[in-house]
Design a protein around this motif. Sequence first.
Motif, short mmCIF file in Angstrom:
data_model
loop_
_atom_site.label_atom_id
_atom_site.label_comp_id
_atom_site.label_asym_id
_atom_site.label_seq_id
_atom_site.Cartn_x
_atom_site.Cartn_y
_atom_site.Cartn_z
N PHE A 10 0.58 -1.11 -0.19
CA PHE A 10 0.22 0.01 -0.09
C PHE A 10 1.31 1.33 -0.07
O PHE A 10 0.27 2.07 -0.84
CB PHE A 10 -0.91 0.26 1.08
CG PHE A 10 -1.94 -0.64 0.94
CD1 PHE A 10 -2.87 -0.39 -0.22
CD2 PHE A 10 -2.07 -2.02 1.71
CE1 PHE A 10 -4.01 -1.71 -0.45
CE2 PHE A 10 -3.09 -2.76 1.56
CZ PHE A 10 -4.68 -2.41 0.46
N TRP A 11 1.73 1.48 1.13
CA TRP A 11 2.36 2.99 0.58
C TRP A 11 3.46 2.70 -0.21
O TRP A 11 3.53 3.40 -0.82
CB TRP A 11 3.66 2.29 2.06
CG TRP A 11 5.09 3.74 1.56
CD1 TRP A 11 6.04 4.13 0.98
CD2 TRP A 11 4.17 4.56 2.78
NE1 TRP A 11 6.63 4.90 1.76
CE2 TRP A 11 5.09 5.67 2.20
CE3 TRP A 11 3.22 5.38 3.40
CZ2 TRP A 11 5.26 6.93 2.54
CZ3 TRP A 11 2.78 6.73 3.67
CH2 TRP A 11 3.91 7.16 3.76
N SER A 12 4.24 1.79 -1.27
CA SER A 12 4.80 1.36 -2.84
C SER A 12 3.63 2.53 -3.81
O SER A 12 4.42 3.05 -4.50
CB SER A 12 5.08 0.27 -3.08
OG SER A 12 5.93 -0.87 -2.70
N VAL A 13 2.62 1.84 -3.61
CA VAL A 13 0.88 2.44 -4.05
C VAL A 13 1.13 3.95 -4.00
O VAL A 13 1.43 4.88 -4.65
CB VAL A 13 -0.62 1.83 -4.56
CG1 VAL A 13 -1.14 2.15 -4.92
CG2 VAL A 13 0.01 -0.07 -5.25
N PHE A 14 1.07 4.57 -2.47
CA PHE A 14 0.68 5.38 -2.43
C PHE A 14 1.84 6.69 -2.62
O PHE A 14 2.14 7.79 -3.39
CB PHE A 14 0.50 5.84 -0.87
CG PHE A 14 0.47 7.11 -0.55
CD1 PHE A 14 -0.32 7.79 -0.76
CD2 PHE A 14 2.00 7.77 0.66
CE1 PHE A 14 -0.76 8.88 -0.02
CE2 PHE A 14 1.57 8.91 0.74
CZ PHE A 14 0.36 9.83 0.59
N ALA A 15 3.12 5.55 -2.60
CA ALA A 15 4.37 6.88 -2.86
C ALA A 15 4.52 6.97 -4.67
O ALA A 15 4.90 7.45 -4.89
CB ALA A 15 5.46 6.23 -1.97
N ALA A 16 3.70 5.79 -5.11
CA ALA A 16 4.27 6.27 -6.91
C ALA A 16 3.05 6.92 -7.11
O ALA A 16 3.43 7.60 -7.97
CB ALA A 16 3.51 4.86 -7.43
N LEU A 77 13.32 7.76 0.65
CA LEU A 77 13.69 7.88 1.40
C LEU A 77 12.14 7.34 3.02
O LEU A 77 12.56 6.66 3.86
CB LEU A 77 13.38 9.94 1.76
CG LEU A 77 14.38 10.39 1.56
CD1 LEU A 77 14.63 11.83 1.52
CD2 LEU A 77 16.01 9.54 1.90
N PRO A 78 10.98 7.17 2.39
CA PRO A 78 9.88 6.74 3.36
C PRO A 78 10.60 5.28 3.55
O PRO A 78 9.97 4.68 5.01
CB PRO A 78 9.24 7.12 2.98
CG PRO A 78 8.39 7.73 1.75
CD PRO A 78 10.41 8.07 1.65
N PHE A 79 11.19 4.27 2.82
CA PHE A 79 11.17 2.66 2.65
C PHE A 79 12.37 3.00 3.62
O PHE A 79 12.47 1.98 4.27
CB PHE A 79 11.39 1.98 0.96
CG PHE A 79 10.30 2.23 0.75
CD1 PHE A 79 9.14 1.01 1.30
CD2 PHE A 79 9.35 2.76 -0.71
CE1 PHE A 79 8.32 0.84 0.38
CE2 PHE A 79 8.61 2.36 -0.76
CZ PHE A 79 7.73 1.43 -0.42
N LEU A 80 13.34 3.51 3.12
CA LEU A 80 14.63 3.85 4.20
C LEU A 80 14.31 3.84 5.45
O LEU A 80 14.90 3.69 6.60
CB LEU A 80 15.53 4.95 4.04
CG LEU A 80 15.50 4.40 2.68
CD1 LEU A 80 17.32 5.74 2.18
CD2 LEU A 80 17.04 3.25 2.58
N ALA A 81 13.28 5.49 6.08
CA ALA A 81 12.66 5.26 7.26
C ALA A 81 12.43 4.09 7.85
O ALA A 81 12.87 3.76 8.96
CB ALA A 81 12.25 6.44 7.37
N ILE A 82 11.49 3.19 7.79
CA ILE A 82 10.76 2.33 7.99
C ILE A 82 11.61 1.34 8.26
O ILE A 82 11.52 0.49 9.26
CB ILE A 82 9.21 1.79 7.16
CG1 ILE A 82 8.57 3.15 6.72
CG2 ILE A 82 8.77 0.28 7.04
CD1 ILE A 82 7.53 2.88 6.10
N GLY A 83 12.77 0.91 6.93
CA GLY A 83 13.13 0.13 7.30
C GLY A 83 14.04 0.03 8.65
O GLY A 83 14.89 -1.03 9.56
N THR A 84 14.90 1.66 8.59
CA THR A 84 15.96 1.40 9.58
C THR A 84 15.10 1.53 11.05
O THR A 84 15.57 0.86 11.74
CB THR A 84 16.57 3.07 9.82
OG1 THR A 84 17.09 3.34 8.64
CG2 THR A 84 17.49 3.52 10.77
N LEU A 85 13.85 1.98 11.39
CA LEU A 85 13.61 1.36 12.43
C LEU A 85 12.90 0.46 12.82
O LEU A 85 12.98 0.19 13.52
CB LEU A 85 11.11 2.86 12.48
CG LEU A 85 11.75 4.07 11.81
CD1 LEU A 85 10.51 4.71 11.97
CD2 LEU A 85 12.11 4.66 13.56
#
Length: 92
Positions: A10-16, A77-85
């Motif tokens: 869902f985040w991928s669709v929203f980000a796209a 950036l959102p994917f990096l932030a989620i992965g880091t968290l």
Amino acid sequence: MIGFLRLMVFWSVFAAIAYWSLLVYSRSLRRESLEKKWDADPPDGATDDMRRAFIEQGMAAYEGSLRRKLLWGVIVLPFLAIGTLLYLVNYA
């Protein structure tokens, strides 16, 4: 794990969608700026073909600009932030 994968889809669709919306908006602002620049001070003997070529040349320069590349931050950036968290919460 399934919840996380569903979140990523869902985040991928929203980000796209957000990326393409910002891309179209940014391109329209740049094109409008080039049109206004030409209309404010056209060269002597200017034709519609010269105006069109000026705008296309400016848009070609925009395609390689830093501003356009920074739009990728909307996706990355959102994917990096989620992965880091996730890493920090689970493994650190």
